[in-house]
Scaffold this active site. Structure first.
Site, PDB file in Angstrom:
ATOM      1  N   ASP A   1      11.258  44.011 109.324  1.00 49.77           N
ATOM      2  CA  ASP A   1      11.751  43.419 108.085  1.00 49.77           C
ATOM      3  C   ASP A   1      12.339  44.470 107.149  1.00 49.77           C
ATOM      4  OD1 ASP A   1      12.275  41.786 105.950  1.00 49.77           O
ATOM      5  OD2 ASP A   1      10.191  41.539 105.349  1.00 49.77           O
TER       6      ASP A   1
ATOM      7  N   ASP B   1      20.451  42.422 104.755  1.00 52.99           N
ATOM      8  CA  ASP B   1      19.085  42.030 105.120  1.00 52.99           C
ATOM      9  C   ASP B   1      19.031  41.503 106.551  1.00 52.99           C
ATOM     10  OD1 ASP B   1      16.317  41.455 104.629  1.00 52.99           O
ATOM     11  OD2 ASP B   1      16.861  39.350 104.415  1.00 52.99           O
TER      12      ASP B   1
END
Length: 476
Positions: free
Chosen positions: A152, A356
């Site tokens: 992540d 992201d």
């Protein structure tokens, strides 16, 4: 007409001719279907632990990445359509959480240190069910016990579920037992490492406690420690890691999370000097390729054909990877109304654009999205429109076709023009030939470049020189 005026007239004529003769640019989209879940046959190859290399002998790490749909227990009883709808729901939760983090970071400006007595105050970081779309398999402890970890870029703390469990969710491997590892070491409350946590706690044995709460109400709590991680055959020792004994919420199948953000406790920051402060990933288009996505750490992570844009700093939030977006072109022409001012990261930490890995669909501030959408619709007026689908308001009925021509889309970052393949912005949403324009608007100030738009590029995070790069066709 005299000789002096002729060249002026000619150059004027040529200029007008050229400006009118630039054709609208299209590219071919080869139609594919929604991806099917794949079996995880690669896991056993990494569990053998043969020929483990000490970290001093290596400056490069390489791991395979797989999509979270392949780890979810529901995946094999689900249709591609239902998995895609779940993905979009996960995406909405994540975007809301990332926007919340950005907003919370702006309001928490007191500068007061959080003491042990503040342990219950929640630290919002990334999120759980949407904490990452991709995961890998790595070894934790000595001897290494192999588990799945979500990757992540939107969070920092590395953590894994640990026994004994006060409360643990179901994971696909046995829960890690720190007592069985010779390299596990608890961190003392007085340690500088403990003070790096946003919200440290202390137990009665004077050992440091960590807590991470996520935007959807999920959380993980346990003791902060250092441990050895093994990536394929490479050991990386002394990585600060949360050993979670109470993990509650919407976590999916993986044993924990490898935080890849820019913060001081993320894996790239902790292991940075060992790998030249560089890492990259390449996410394959799962509907068109069966080969795995991959992540590299070290000098080999930087592709020679990458174009780079500077990383920007948010003074209120050190986790996210902010970049400057100056405009977008459709069909070879800049879209009027999409300017750098719509994406500006201001001094208070508001606005900005982040890259992201865990968000699927790119979100743009509403005015930018509307301008982009309208330009794309105008260029795609020859395609048969279809009703809206979920968050998508620009869809087409392409049933019966094998390929179509669609307007080109180019993202203009500071110093880097990134031309997207057609499959990165017109995507299948069902099995009946409906395709939708894979961008969406957001009322939040935060714009997010999602992983559908990143597919097929090697996305390079060069933290030594503070820049992000995009290398087309980078998954080979």
């Amino acid at each position: 007409m005299d000789g002096k005026r002729l060249p002026i007239f000619l150059s004027l004529f040529l200029t007008i001719s050229v400006s009118f003769s630039v054709p609208f640019q299209y590219q071919t989209l080869v139609l594919t279907s929604l991806p099917q879940p794949q079996t995880l046959s690669w896991a056993t190859q990494q569990d053998s632990g043969s020929e483990i290399q000490p970290e001093s002998e290596t400056s490069t790490l390489s791991v395979n990445l797989h999509h979270v749909d392949n780890l979810s227990p529901a995946a094999f009883n689900s249709t591609p359509e239902s998995l895609f709808k779940i993905r979009l729901r996960r995406d909405a939760v994540r975007v809301k959480a990332l926007s919340t983090i950005a907003a919370v970071s702006r309001t928490n400006v007191s500068g007061k240190p959080r003491g042990a007595g503040d342990f219950s105050s929640s630290v919002i970081s990334g999120l759980a069910q949407g904490s990452g779309e991709y995961f890998t398999r790595l070894g934790v402890g000595t001897p290494a016990k192999y588990v799945y970890m979500v990757l992540d870029t939107g969070s920092d703390v590395v953590w894994v579920q640990c026994s004994p469990c006060r409360k643990c969710y179901t994971q696909s491997d046995p829960v890690f037992d720190p007592k069985a590892s010779t390299s596990f070491l608890g961190v003392s409350c007085a340690s500088p490492l403990c003070r790096r946590l946003d919200s440290p706690g202390c137990n009665n044995r004077k050992k440091c406690l960590y807590q991470v709460s996520y935007g959807d109400g999920s959380f993980t709590v346990g003791e902060f420690s250092t441990e050895t991680l093994t990536f394929r055959r490479t050991k990386v020792s002394n990585i600060a890691l949360g050993c979670g004994h109470d993990n509650e919420g919407l976590f999916v199948g993986a044993a924990g999370l490898l935080g890849l953000g820019r913060g001081k406790l993320s894996f790239p920051t902790q292991a940075g000097s060992r790998f030249g402060k560089k890492f990259s990933y390449c996410l394959v288009d799962r509907s068109a390729s069966s080969k795995p996505s991959s992540m590299l750490f070290g000098e080999s992570a930087v592709s020679r054909n990458a174009v780079f844009t500077p990383l920007l700093s948010n003074p209120k939030l050190d986790t996210f990877y902010y970049v400057g977006l100056n405009g977008i072109s459709v069909g070879g022409a800049r879209v009027p109304g999409i300017t750098a001012s719509l994406f500006k990261l201001d001094a208070t930490g508001n606005g900005g654009v982040i890259v992201d890995s865990g968000t699927s669909v790119t979100r743009l501030t509403r005015p930018a999205y509307v301008a982009l959408r309208d330009a794309f619709r105008a260029g795609a007026s020859n395609l048969k429109r279809a009703p809206d689908f979920s968050l998508f308001d620009t869809c087409f009925d392409l049933s019966g076709k094998t390929e179509v021509k669609v307007p080109t889309v180019v993202l203009h970052f500071g110093g880097a023009d990134v031309s997207l393949p057609a499959s990165n912005y017109l995507i299948p949403v069902d099995s009946d030939g409906k395709f939708c324009f894979a961008f969406a608007g957001t009322m939040s100030g935060l714009s997010i470049i999602g992983n559908i738009q990143q597919q097929g590029f090697r996305v390079v995070f060069d933290l030594a020189t503070n820049r992000v790069g995009f290398a087309p066709r980078g998954c080979a």
